[in-house]
Write an enzyme that holds these catalytic residues in place. Sequence first.
Site, PDB file in Angstrom:
ATOM      1  N   CYS A 178      90.497  20.558 -18.058  1.00  0.00           N
ATOM      2  CA  CYS A 178      91.834  20.404 -17.058  1.00  0.00           C
ATOM      3  C   CYS A 178      91.780  21.621 -16.144  1.00  0.00           C
ATOM      4  CB  CYS A 178      93.118  20.210 -17.981  1.00  0.00           C
ATOM      5  SG  CYS A 178      93.272  21.601 -18.889  1.00  0.00           S
ATOM      6  N   THR A 179      92.779  21.891 -15.146  1.00  0.00           N
ATOM      7  CA  THR A 179      92.914  22.871 -14.444  1.00  0.00           C
ATOM      8  C   THR A 179      92.547  24.329 -15.046  1.00  0.00           C
ATOM      9  OG1 THR A 179      94.192  21.622 -12.924  1.00  0.00           O
ATOM     10  CG2 THR A 179      93.761  23.975 -12.225  1.00  0.00           C
TER      11      THR A 179
END
Length: 314
Positions: free
Chosen positions: A185-186
């Site tokens: 994810c980010t």
Amino acid sequence: MTDTSLPVCVAALYHFTAFDDHKALREPLLETCQKEGVKGSLLLAREGINGTIAGSDAGIDAVLAYINSLPGCAGFDYKKSRARTMPFLRMKVRLKKEIVTMGQPDIDPHVCVGRYVEPKDWNALISDPDTVVMDTRNDYEVAIGTFRGAVDPNLKTFRAFPEWFRNWRKEVEAQGRTPKIAMFCTGGIRCEKSTAFARQEGVEDVYHLKGGILKYLEEIPEEESLWDGECFVFDQRVSVGHGLKLGKYDLCHACRAPISAEDKQSPHYEEGVSCPHCYGQKTEAQRQRYRERQRQAQLAEQQGRIHLGDEAQG
């Protein structure tokens, strides 16, 4: 490497820890940020802290030191980058039930999570044919960039991940497969919960990109990278690329989706009002309200005032 010539320091952070009284932490944290001239957004919940802040190097370091002194936060992880201008309009510290909303109250990343993989080891893991690479972000984030070969769950919100994962797992097991799962994810926070969820569901061979996409883009040279496109970030930079350099996307202030130069050529694009992604989902009455908001924002800019309308939508 990050361009240190850019004047604004941006720090993305999260930390899972069991706060006894997270509500009591809000005002002192907000006052510290304001004292140091730091802007951005921080979330506090019983399970920890999450957010992104920006300011001078000295101001950011002072706030990070303060957060490090909070109960259970010693040695917490954060990622710094640079911005040409301040990406936030004001400072907000909000109280939440979860610092990242999954809607699974029994998930506890303190108990079990996936195995952390450093960015330097990520390429080898996801290049293994026995590994399924899984993007845990929302669909509009995936649309502008992801790792090669990654599975896109096509999520509208992170709350949808558990149901999607259970359905995906049934299909894979019906095929007689038990692949390794590599989630990303980010910045890493969603994977804390998604890998913890997978472990709770009985999946043991699950991995997690430590520091998320942002750490990978910071550390891995572009010529060695398996990342294609840009990474959406939740501030006015909108997107970043390799070396955390500022990306090419802008933001649609009607639907908050990233928009490209090509999107702006669409007849459905109107600055501050609509874009090709949301035009058919908004009523004319909504577009009229957005036009008035855009008019007020442009007027404020002409008069040298700060307009908070856009940020209030976040």
